[in-house]
Design a protein around this motif. Sequence first.
Motif, PDB file in Angstrom:
ATOM      1  N   LEU A   8       1.225  -1.370  -0.326  1.00  0.00           N
ATOM      2  CA  LEU A   8       0.063  -0.163  -0.340  1.00  0.00           C
ATOM      3  C   LEU A   8       0.988   1.671   0.311  1.00  0.00           C
ATOM      4  CD1 LEU A   8      -2.822  -1.142   2.632  1.00  0.00           C
ATOM      5  CD2 LEU A   8      -2.568  -0.916  -0.137  1.00  0.00           C
ATOM      6  N   ALA A   9       2.033   1.277   0.627  1.00  0.00           N
ATOM      7  CA  ALA A   9       2.926   2.185   0.877  1.00  0.00           C
ATOM      8  C   ALA A   9       3.319   2.611  -0.328  1.00  0.00           C
ATOM      9  CB  ALA A   9       4.448   1.957   1.827  1.00  0.00           C
ATOM     10  N   ALA A  10       3.818   2.019  -1.449  1.00  0.00           N
ATOM     11  CA  ALA A  10       4.527   1.797  -3.068  1.00  0.00           C
ATOM     12  C   ALA A  10       3.557   2.701  -3.844  1.00  0.00           C
ATOM     13  CB  ALA A  10       5.078   0.088  -3.224  1.00  0.00           C
ATOM     14  N   LEU A  11       2.329   1.668  -3.945  1.00  0.00           N
ATOM     15  CA  LEU A  11       1.507   2.157  -4.538  1.00  0.00           C
ATOM     16  C   LEU A  11       1.235   4.210  -4.843  1.00  0.00           C
ATOM     17  CD1 LEU A  11      -1.757   0.557  -2.971  1.00  0.00           C
ATOM     18  CD2 LEU A  11      -0.156  -0.256  -5.025  1.00  0.00           C
ATOM     19  N   PRO A  12       1.764   5.006  -4.047  1.00  0.00           N
ATOM     20  CA  PRO A  12       2.104   6.246  -4.599  1.00  0.00           C
ATOM     21  C   PRO A  12       3.234   6.079  -5.457  1.00  0.00           C
ATOM     22  CG  PRO A  12       1.253   6.250  -2.714  1.00  0.00           C
ATOM     23  CD  PRO A  12       1.396   4.996  -3.325  1.00  0.00           C
ATOM     24  N   LEU A  13       4.365   5.552  -4.817  1.00  0.00           N
ATOM     25  CA  LEU A  13       5.683   5.524  -6.049  1.00  0.00           C
ATOM     26  C   LEU A  13       5.622   5.459  -7.458  1.00  0.00           C
ATOM     27  CD1 LEU A  13       7.483   4.521  -2.659  1.00  0.00           C
ATOM     28  CD2 LEU A  13       7.301   7.044  -3.442  1.00  0.00           C
ATOM     29  N   VAL A  14       4.697   4.438  -7.621  1.00  0.00           N
ATOM     30  CA  VAL A  14       4.282   3.957  -8.937  1.00  0.00           C
ATOM     31  C   VAL A  14       4.172   4.658  -9.811  1.00  0.00           C
ATOM     32  CG1 VAL A  14       3.393   1.801 -10.406  1.00  0.00           C
ATOM     33  CG2 VAL A  14       3.809   1.559  -7.616  1.00  0.00           C
ATOM     34  N   LEU A  15       2.413   5.305  -9.125  1.00  0.00           N
ATOM     35  CA  LEU A  15       2.056   6.682  -9.849  1.00  0.00           C
ATOM     36  C   LEU A  15       3.077   7.827 -10.279  1.00  0.00           C
ATOM     37  CD1 LEU A  15      -1.415   7.263  -7.794  1.00  0.00           C
ATOM     38  CD2 LEU A  15      -1.286   5.924 -10.574  1.00  0.00           C
ATOM     39  N   LEU A  16       3.693   8.265  -8.888  1.00  0.00           N
ATOM     40  CA  LEU A  16       5.020   8.855  -9.881  1.00  0.00           C
ATOM     41  C   LEU A  16       5.951   8.308  -9.786  1.00  0.00           C
ATOM     42  CD1 LEU A  16       6.168  10.598  -5.870  1.00  0.00           C
ATOM     43  CD2 LEU A  16       5.010  11.800  -7.674  1.00  0.00           C
ATOM     44  N   ILE A  17       6.765   7.701 -10.425  1.00  0.00           N
ATOM     45  CA  ILE A  17       7.904   6.829 -11.590  1.00  0.00           C
ATOM     46  C   ILE A  17       7.000   7.036 -12.389  1.00  0.00           C
ATOM     47  CG2 ILE A  17       9.309   4.502 -11.749  1.00  0.00           C
ATOM     48  CD1 ILE A  17       9.282   4.395  -8.566  1.00  0.00           C
ATOM     49  N   THR A  18       5.728   5.902 -13.108  1.00  0.00           N
ATOM     50  CA  THR A  18       5.572   6.163 -14.540  1.00  0.00           C
ATOM     51  C   THR A  18       5.290   7.403 -14.415  1.00  0.00           C
ATOM     52  OG1 THR A  18       3.195   4.878 -13.607  1.00  0.00           O
ATOM     53  CG2 THR A  18       5.297   3.814 -14.157  1.00  0.00           C
ATOM     54  N   ALA A  19       4.656   8.182 -14.836  1.00  0.00           N
ATOM     55  CA  ALA A  19       4.195  10.004 -14.651  1.00  0.00           C
ATOM     56  C   ALA A  19       4.796  10.990 -13.687  1.00  0.00           C
ATOM     57  CB  ALA A  19       3.081  10.146 -14.412  1.00  0.00           C
ATOM     58  N   LEU A  20       6.347  10.917 -13.893  1.00  0.00           N
ATOM     59  CA  LEU A  20       7.115  11.153 -12.907  1.00  0.00           C
ATOM     60  C   LEU A  20       7.213  12.900 -13.642  1.00  0.00           C
ATOM     61  CD1 LEU A  20       9.505  10.699 -10.937  1.00  0.00           C
ATOM     62  CD2 LEU A  20      10.941  10.874 -12.729  1.00  0.00           C
ATOM     63  N   PRO A  21       6.626  13.970 -12.496  1.00  0.00           N
ATOM     64  CA  PRO A  21       6.551  15.494 -12.769  1.00  0.00           C
ATOM     65  C   PRO A  21       8.353  15.752 -13.064  1.00  0.00           C
ATOM     66  CG  PRO A  21       6.657  15.089 -10.418  1.00  0.00           C
ATOM     67  CD  PRO A  21       5.990  14.058 -11.089  1.00  0.00           C
ATOM     68  N   ASP A  22       8.539  16.779 -13.901  1.00  0.00           N
ATOM     69  CA  ASP A  22      10.184  17.253 -13.668  1.00  0.00           C
ATOM     70  C   ASP A  22      11.010  18.133 -11.908  1.00  0.00           C
ATOM     71  OD1 ASP A  22      10.155  17.347 -16.348  1.00  0.00           O
ATOM     72  OD2 ASP A  22       8.766  19.009 -16.172  1.00  0.00           O
ATOM     73  N   MET A  23      12.208  17.423 -11.697  1.00  0.00           N
ATOM     74  CA  MET A  23      12.289  17.579 -10.460  1.00  0.00           C
ATOM     75  C   MET A  23      14.080  17.070 -10.607  1.00  0.00           C
ATOM     76  SD  MET A  23      11.004  13.706  -8.466  1.00  0.00           S
ATOM     77  CE  MET A  23       8.999  14.861  -8.978  1.00  0.00           C
ATOM     78  N   HIS A  24      14.385  17.289  -9.328  1.00  0.00           N
ATOM     79  CA  HIS A  24      16.111  16.991  -9.545  1.00  0.00           C
ATOM     80  C   HIS A  24      16.578  16.039  -9.299  1.00  0.00           C
ATOM     81  CE1 HIS A  24      20.324  17.718  -8.499  1.00  0.00           C
ATOM     82  NE2 HIS A  24      20.245  18.332  -8.266  1.00  0.00           N
ATOM     83  N   PHE A  25      17.384  15.559 -10.227  1.00  0.00           N
ATOM     84  CA  PHE A  25      17.551  14.136  -9.955  1.00  0.00           C
ATOM     85  C   PHE A  25      17.822  13.509  -8.659  1.00  0.00           C
ATOM     86  CE2 PHE A  25      20.611  10.566 -11.005  1.00  0.00           C
ATOM     87  CZ  PHE A  25      19.918   9.551 -11.480  1.00  0.00           C
ATOM     88  N   ALA A  26      18.284  14.150  -7.847  1.00  0.00           N
ATOM     89  CA  ALA A  26      18.755  13.759  -6.522  1.00  0.00           C
ATOM     90  C   ALA A  26      16.932  13.056  -6.088  1.00  0.00           C
ATOM     91  CB  ALA A  26      18.938  14.732  -5.379  1.00  0.00           C
ATOM     92  N   ILE A  27      16.050  14.166  -6.197  1.00  0.00           N
ATOM     93  CA  ILE A  27      15.073  13.448  -5.577  1.00  0.00           C
ATOM     94  C   ILE A  27      14.011  12.567  -6.491  1.00  0.00           C
ATOM     95  CG2 ILE A  27      12.369  14.597  -5.010  1.00  0.00           C
ATOM     96  CD1 ILE A  27      12.981  16.956  -5.201  1.00  0.00           C
ATOM     97  N   VAL A  28      14.603  11.908  -7.219  1.00  0.00           N
ATOM     98  CA  VAL A  28      13.904  10.973  -8.472  1.00  0.00           C
ATOM     99  C   VAL A  28      15.034  10.150  -7.297  1.00  0.00           C
ATOM    100  CG1 VAL A  28      14.638   9.653 -10.537  1.00  0.00           C
ATOM    101  CG2 VAL A  28      13.675  11.754 -10.462  1.00  0.00           C
ATOM    102  N   LEU A  29      16.541  10.233  -7.050  1.00  0.00           N
ATOM    103  CA  LEU A  29      16.794   8.834  -6.607  1.00  0.00           C
ATOM    104  C   LEU A  29      16.663   8.372  -5.388  1.00  0.00           C
ATOM    105  CD1 LEU A  29      20.710   9.515  -7.169  1.00  0.00           C
ATOM    106  CD2 LEU A  29      19.233   7.986  -8.424  1.00  0.00           C
ATOM    107  N   VAL A  30      15.549   8.721  -4.455  1.00  0.00           N
ATOM    108  CA  VAL A  30      14.856   9.423  -3.298  1.00  0.00           C
ATOM    109  C   VAL A  30      13.923   8.633  -3.297  1.00  0.00           C
ATOM    110  CG1 VAL A  30      13.807  10.536  -0.842  1.00  0.00           C
ATOM    111  CG2 VAL A  30      15.813  10.840  -1.776  1.00  0.00           C
ATOM    112  N   LEU A  31      13.152   8.709  -3.984  1.00  0.00           N
ATOM    113  CA  LEU A  31      11.768   8.027  -4.829  1.00  0.00           C
ATOM    114  C   LEU A  31      11.787   6.225  -5.100  1.00  0.00           C
ATOM    115  CD1 LEU A  31      10.227  10.791  -6.886  1.00  0.00           C
ATOM    116  CD2 LEU A  31       9.734   9.988  -4.761  1.00  0.00           C
ATOM    117  N   PHE A  32      13.132   6.163  -5.736  1.00  0.00           N
ATOM    118  CA  PHE A  32      13.565   4.629  -6.358  1.00  0.00           C
ATOM    119  C   PHE A  32      14.370   4.306  -4.544  1.00  0.00           C
ATOM    120  CE2 PHE A  32      12.946   6.190 -10.451  1.00  0.00           C
ATOM    121  CZ  PHE A  32      12.229   5.241 -11.281  1.00  0.00           C
ATOM    122  N   ALA A  33      14.537   5.306  -4.202  1.00  0.00           N
ATOM    123  CA  ALA A  33      14.839   4.242  -3.156  1.00  0.00           C
ATOM    124  C   ALA A  33      14.093   3.821  -2.308  1.00  0.00           C
ATOM    125  CB  ALA A  33      16.689   4.803  -2.409  1.00  0.00           C
ATOM    126  N   ILE A  34      13.149   4.327  -1.920  1.00  0.00           N
ATOM    127  CA  ILE A  34      12.057   4.228  -1.053  1.00  0.00           C
ATOM    128  C   ILE A  34      10.872   3.143  -1.841  1.00  0.00           C
ATOM    129  CG2 ILE A  34      10.325   4.604   0.287  1.00  0.00           C
ATOM    130  CD1 ILE A  34      11.109   7.684  -0.064  1.00  0.00           C
TER     131      ILE A  34
END
Length: 408
Positions: free
Chosen positions: A286-312
């Motif tokens: 359940l905690a991963a579901l919002p991250l799936v939405l973000l990963i597959t429709a990623l808004p413009d953001m700094h790459f460091a934040i992208v790394l944090v999202l993928f780590a989680i």
Amino acid sequence: MGNNKNGVVLLLMAAINFTHILDFMIMMPLGNYLIPYFKISPAQFTYLVAAYTISAGISGFLAAFFVDNFDRKKVLLFGYVGFLAGTLACGIAPTYGFLLLSRLFAGTFGGLIGAQVLSIIADMFAYEQRGKAMGSIMSAFAVASTFGVPFSLYLANLISWHAPFLMVVLIGLITIPFLLKYIPSLTAHIQAGDKPTMGQRWSIMQNVLKSKQQRMALIFSGLIMMGHFLVIPFINPYLEFNKGFSKQQTPMIYLVGGVASFIAANWLGKLADRKGKLLVFRICVLAALPLVLLITALPDMHFAIVLVLFAIWFTLSTGRGVAAQAMVSNVIPAATRGSFMSFNSSIQQLGTSAASLVAGLIVAKGTNGRILHYNWVGYLSIAVLMTTVIIGLRTFKQTDVVRRVNPV
């Protein structure tokens, strides 16, 4: 002394997992090398990727009819030696056809390995301690992602595409003497004097089909793999062609994600033993579901934040996998566990293959290589994973056992 011995067994099982996981994973990033080397089409390259999982799935299914008649150690060694022989053939392949056949050969024996590793762990560790044990084994996936794949690509750049396969063979050859010395003979599951006929072997399959809990456990296991691997194949193309990150940046996703997975596999495995595997599984999904939405429709953001999202995301994905496989291993008695885990391994391979196929049908290639409809893949992944939560609640609620003593 017993704890030390079990620790060595876990380390060796993780080493086996590392080699055959790396052998599978390295094929995908080698596309840039193999397509021009053999002058093949992208479609022909996908046959190389799929060959391993297809043959592994078939062999895992067929193995279910006989593996419980033998010492698990012997079956594991037989499968591992065959796998290394197939991987060696990949490393020296002179033609596309030879490489394709080698992938099929390696996958055939690879299908035996995964099921035997899980069965050995289930035989040697009580259910109340199995989450931690499964976590240790599954941490091999994180190590393969974090160190194995980047180092393999480094070798491919430095030497040739042959080098990663030969490296896997070398690691395997070093591991075999330790397997012979430290893995105990595991024959308690064999009923003395009982040699099943072909009809009795077929009854193994019938028993699985008749047992609702076993049927649902297999479906559950396959859907988890499908839900995860729907997203995986197009991460790199999406980040590069849609979001503008470079080829030098995108490998950091797997490095950071692999480190997070390595930590999560052990920590969440222990937590699952203490708090309940079903509870940890549900929270991770359940905690991963919002991250799936973000990963597959990623808004413009700094790459460091992208790394944090993928780590989680990798952390939660690993946690649900550890808890899930510990629960699945508990729905079957030890006498037929090897057969059942072979079925389980086969279903997982089919789930992975199905995910790649379906994702390939959904996404499209736009201008400048842009990936279209990747968000649709995310929606489907969420639907599949939500289905696993429902199945998990109905299938494992009565069998999930929580450790009732404080860990030392």
